[in-house]
Design an enzyme around this catalytic site. Structure first.
Site, PDB file in Angstrom:
ATOM      1  N   GLN A   1       0.876  -1.179   0.000  1.00  0.00           N
ATOM      2  CA  GLN A   1       0.000   0.000   0.000  1.00  0.00           C
ATOM      3  C   GLN A   1       0.911   1.226   0.000  1.00  0.00           C
ATOM      4  O   GLN A   1       1.565   1.515   1.012  1.00  0.00           O
ATOM      5  CB  GLN A   1      -0.892  -0.003   1.243  1.00  0.00           C
ATOM      6  CG  GLN A   1      -1.835   1.192   1.318  1.00  0.00           C
ATOM      7  CD  GLN A   1      -2.629   1.201   2.638  1.00  0.00           C
ATOM      8  OE1 GLN A   1      -2.086   0.896   3.690  1.00  0.00           O
ATOM      9  NE2 GLN A   1      -3.905   1.553   2.545  1.00  0.00           N
TER      10      GLN A   1
ATOM     11  N   HIS B   1       3.598   1.155   8.209  1.00  0.00           N
ATOM     12  CA  HIS B   1       2.850   0.212   9.043  1.00  0.00           C
ATOM     13  C   HIS B   1       2.775  -1.142   8.376  1.00  0.00           C
ATOM     14  O   HIS B   1       3.043  -1.282   7.185  1.00  0.00           O
ATOM     15  CB  HIS B   1       1.439   0.736   9.359  1.00  0.00           C
ATOM     16  CG  HIS B   1       0.531   0.866   8.169  1.00  0.00           C
ATOM     17  ND1 HIS B   1       0.475   1.990   7.374  1.00  0.00           N
ATOM     18  CD2 HIS B   1      -0.373   0.001   7.628  1.00  0.00           C
ATOM     19  CE1 HIS B   1      -0.426   1.824   6.419  1.00  0.00           C
ATOM     20  NE2 HIS B   1      -0.946   0.620   6.545  1.00  0.00           N
TER      21      HIS B   1
HETATM   22  N1  CMX Z   1       5.321   3.722  13.271  1.00  0.00           N
HETATM   23  C1  CMX Z   1       5.986   3.687  14.457  1.00  0.00           C
HETATM   24  N2  CMX Z   1       5.931   4.681  15.373  1.00  0.00           N
HETATM   25  C2  CMX Z   1       5.153   5.748  15.059  1.00  0.00           C
HETATM   26  C3  CMX Z   1       4.430   5.834  13.867  1.00  0.00           C
HETATM   27  C4  CMX Z   1       4.548   4.769  12.949  1.00  0.00           C
HETATM   28  N3  CMX Z   1       3.897   4.783  11.781  1.00  0.00           N
HETATM   29  N4  CMX Z   1       3.744   6.995  13.851  1.00  0.00           N
HETATM   30  C5  CMX Z   1       4.047   7.634  14.999  1.00  0.00           C
HETATM   31  N5  CMX Z   1       4.900   6.873  15.715  1.00  0.00           N
HETATM   32  C6  CMX Z   1       5.506   7.230  17.008  1.00  0.00           C
HETATM   33  C7  CMX Z   1       6.244   8.533  16.893  1.00  0.00           C
HETATM   34  O1  CMX Z   1       7.563   8.344  16.450  1.00  0.00           O
HETATM   35  C8  CMX Z   1       6.182   9.072  18.303  1.00  0.00           C
HETATM   36  O2  CMX Z   1       7.173   8.458  19.087  1.00  0.00           O
HETATM   37  P1  CMX Z   1       8.091   9.326  20.106  1.00  0.00           P
HETATM   38  O3  CMX Z   1       7.102   9.895  21.096  1.00  0.00           O
HETATM   39  O4  CMX Z   1       9.018   8.310  20.684  1.00  0.00           O
HETATM   40  O5  CMX Z   1       8.736  10.370  19.262  1.00  0.00           O
HETATM   41  C9  CMX Z   1       4.824   8.575  18.795  1.00  0.00           C
HETATM   42  O6  CMX Z   1       4.479   7.458  17.952  1.00  0.00           O
HETATM   43  C10 CMX Z   1       3.752   9.644  18.661  1.00  0.00           C
HETATM   44  O7  CMX Z   1       3.818  10.105  17.322  1.00  0.00           O
HETATM   45  P2  CMX Z   1       3.258  11.501  16.791  1.00  0.00           P
HETATM   46  O8  CMX Z   1       4.080  11.886  15.620  1.00  0.00           O
HETATM   47  O9  CMX Z   1       3.099  12.465  17.922  1.00  0.00           O
HETATM   48  O10 CMX Z   1       1.877  11.094  16.199  1.00  0.00           O
HETATM   49  P3  CMX Z   1       0.455  10.955  16.878  1.00  0.00           P
HETATM   50  O11 CMX Z   1       0.572  10.496  18.303  1.00  0.00           O
HETATM   51  O12 CMX Z   1      -0.345  12.164  16.576  1.00  0.00           O
HETATM   52  O13 CMX Z   1      -0.117   9.745  15.968  1.00  0.00           O
HETATM   53  C11 CMX Z   1      -0.736   7.538  15.658  1.00  0.00           C
HETATM   54  C12 CMX Z   1       0.405   8.457  16.018  1.00  0.00           C
HETATM   55  C13 CMX Z   1      -0.193   6.111  15.601  1.00  0.00           C
HETATM   56  C14 CMX Z   1      -1.840   7.635  16.713  1.00  0.00           C
HETATM   57  C15 CMX Z   1      -1.281   7.986  14.259  1.00  0.00           C
HETATM   58  O14 CMX Z   1      -0.252   7.861  13.311  1.00  0.00           O
HETATM   59  C16 CMX Z   1      -2.487   7.181  13.802  1.00  0.00           C
HETATM   60  O15 CMX Z   1      -3.609   7.449  14.198  1.00  0.00           O
HETATM   61  N6  CMX Z   1      -2.262   6.193  12.904  1.00  0.00           N
HETATM   62  C17 CMX Z   1      -3.361   5.372  12.417  1.00  0.00           C
HETATM   63  C18 CMX Z   1      -3.946   5.913  11.132  1.00  0.00           C
HETATM   64  C19 CMX Z   1      -2.980   5.908   9.978  1.00  0.00           C
HETATM   65  O16 CMX Z   1      -1.791   5.679  10.117  1.00  0.00           O
HETATM   66  N7  CMX Z   1      -3.548   6.173   8.749  1.00  0.00           N
HETATM   67  C20 CMX Z   1      -2.776   6.158   7.511  1.00  0.00           C
HETATM   68  C21 CMX Z   1      -2.796   4.813   6.832  1.00  0.00           C
HETATM   69  C22 CMX Z   1      -4.179   4.492   6.286  1.00  0.00           C
HETATM   70  C23 CMX Z   1      -4.308   3.056   5.765  1.00  0.00           C
HETATM   71  O17 CMX Z   1      -3.480   2.207   6.058  1.00  0.00           O
HETATM   72  O18 CMX Z   1      -5.317   2.808   5.052  1.00  0.00           O
HETATM   73 CO    CO Z   2      -2.830   0.244   5.605  1.00  0.00          CO
END
Ligand code: CMX
Ligand code: CO
Length: 146
Positions: free
Chosen positions: A60, A84
């Site tokens: 993706q 992811h």
């Molecule tokens: N992989 C690993 N770690 C991640 C990450 C990722 N993709 N995204 C964020 N993090 C980590 C950051 O590095 C950060 O860590 P530190 O505190 O140690 O620096 C921590 O998580 C918080 O990150 P942030 O940048 O402040 O981001 P948020 O907390 O606002 O959001 C998350 C993080 C996971 C809640 C958000 O990315 C989310 O809601 N993801 C789910 C939705 C998504 O990714 N949609 C896109 C793909 C759609 C699809 O697949 O169809």
């Molecule tokens: Co996905």
């Protein structure tokens, strides 16, 4: 039960150029493209192989449509790369509930709409050894290819 790797999500700055890299380098073709406003992405699904549970595995490719989206924020911090992983299941509701019961944060109360009308939810990366993990149940019936 999680029965396949449904997809690997890869964040990129330029979807068209990244699609072209995967086509020219590996011969992978785009099965499907869409904009998911809620997730803040323009995406392309490249089908890699079918799986023994009747599903398939994909790449993706994800380009953010907003800087403040999850992929936009992640790209600004990390640059391009694997964003992811997604496990496929016939029962995203049941598996998400069971995993929540083990103390892992599930990000959505109810699964949301994902690529190709699938139902998706996410597990917090901080509870999964640094890996943002998606659970996905494909839409029933044959896939719309466009
Ligand atoms: N992989 C690993 N770690 C991640 C990450 C990722 N993709 N995204 C964020 N993090 C980590 C950051 O590095 C950060 O860590 P530190 O505190 O140690 O620096 C921590 O998580 C918080 O990150 P942030 O940048 O402040 O981001 P948020 O907390 O606002 O959001 C998350 C993080 C996971 C809640 C958000 O990315 C989310 O809601 N993801 C789910 C939705 C998504 O990714 N949609 C896109 C793909 C759609 C699809 O697949 O169809
Ligand atoms: Co996905």
């Amino acid at each position: 039960m999680l029965t396949r790797i449904d997809h690997i999500g890869i964040a990129c700055f330029d979807l068209d150029r990244t699609v072209e890299f995967y086509r020219a380098t590996y011969g992978f073709e785009v099965l499907h493209t869409e904009v998911n406003e809620e997730q803040g992405v323009r995406e392309a699904m490249l089908k890699i192989n079918e799986t023994s549970d009747g599903g398939a595995s994909y790449l993706q490719l994800l380009e953010p449509i907003r800087e403040d989206s999850p992929v936009g924020k992640w790209l600004a911090k990390n640059g391009e790369g694997v964003h992811h992983i997604a496990f496929g299941t016939a029962d995203v509701d049941g598996d998400a509930a069971a995993i929540r019961g083990k103390g892992v944060r599930v990000l959505y109360d109810e699964p949301r709409r994902g690529s190709m009308d699938s139902r998706i939810t996410f597990l917090h990366p901080k509870d999964c050894h640094g890996v943002l993990t998606e659970l996905v149940t494909s839409a029933p019936g044959p896939r719309a290819e466009h």
